[in-house]
Scaffold this active site. Structure first.
Site: not given
Length: 238
Positions: A124, A133, A159
């Protein structure tokens, strides 16, 4: 009743059945009003009018029922599905898992697998949350083809994912877990123009007896996942 006919036969066969039923009822009413004397012109009218009117009104009504049924099904699907990954959501998983656990008390047994992405925060931070995503969604797409219809695969949070394997021994569940781990790790994920290597760590718990609760199994699987992380990641423990 109409909903059941629509599901079984479809729109137009249901319209035909309703039209024939309307015509039959119309004929019976006409005969009753005539003292059960056969009047050919009256019977023809009793058949003709329903054959014209019934298809018009029944088609409109049945199409409305179909639309409402589709809306109901869509709402149900949305209520049990994680929007990003198109797997089940946590609430639905817990509901189904409790029921399957009760069934497993009849000697069928089950296993639970919890896994999450290794170093997902770094993905991320480096590539952005939208790319993160996309990585989550791709992992699910890779895993789903390797699952059985009766398996329950859900996003557990962030996650982290959870997999319920009904009627599955510990040895069989280990094979499933290793297969999924390899499927995720063997090829980098292509997202937003980047080629991103991804691995997962997995924790496994299998039912030892009928008295075990769902929370106990989830806690054992979560503890095993933690150990897998601590011992180097990209592995299955449990």
């Amino acid at each position: 009743m109409f909903r059941a006919f629509l599901k079984r036969f479809g729109l137009w066969p249901t319209v035909v059945m309703l039209t024939l039923a309307s015509a039959a009822v119309s004929v019976l009413i006409t005969l009753a009003l005539n003292g059960w004397r056969l009047d050919s012109s009256g019977v023809r009218i009793a058949i003709l009018v329903p054959c014209i009117v019934a298809p018009l009104f029944s088609t409109l009504q049945l199409r409305l029922i179909q639309q409402l049924e589709r809306i109901r099904e869509d709402l149900h699907r949305l209520s049990i599905t994680d929007e990003l990954t198109q797997t089940y959501n946590r609430r639905h998983f817990m509901h189904v898992a409790e029921r399957r656990l009760a069934e497993s008390g009849q000697g069928r047994g089950l296993s639970i697998l919890i896994f999450d992405l290794d170093d997902f925060k770094l993905i991320n931070d480096r590539y952005g949350h939208l790319t993160g995503d996309a990585v989550l969604a791709e992992i699910c797409r890779r895993c789903v083809p390797h699952l059985r219809q009766e398996d329950v695969f859900a996003r557990y949070g962030g996650e982290e994912f959870v997999l319920l394997l009904p009627a599955t021994s510990h040895a069989q569940a280990l094979e499933v877990a290793e297969r999924l781990r390899r499927v995720v790790a063997e090829h980098p994920i292509e997202a937003a123009g980047f080629s991103i290597p991804v691995t997962v760590s997995m924790g496994l718990a299998s039912q030892h007896g009928p008295q075990q609760s769902l929370d106990e199994l989830l806690n054992r699987a979560d503890d095993a996942l933690y150990q897998a992380k601590q011992q180097g990641k990209n592995q299955v423990l449990g």
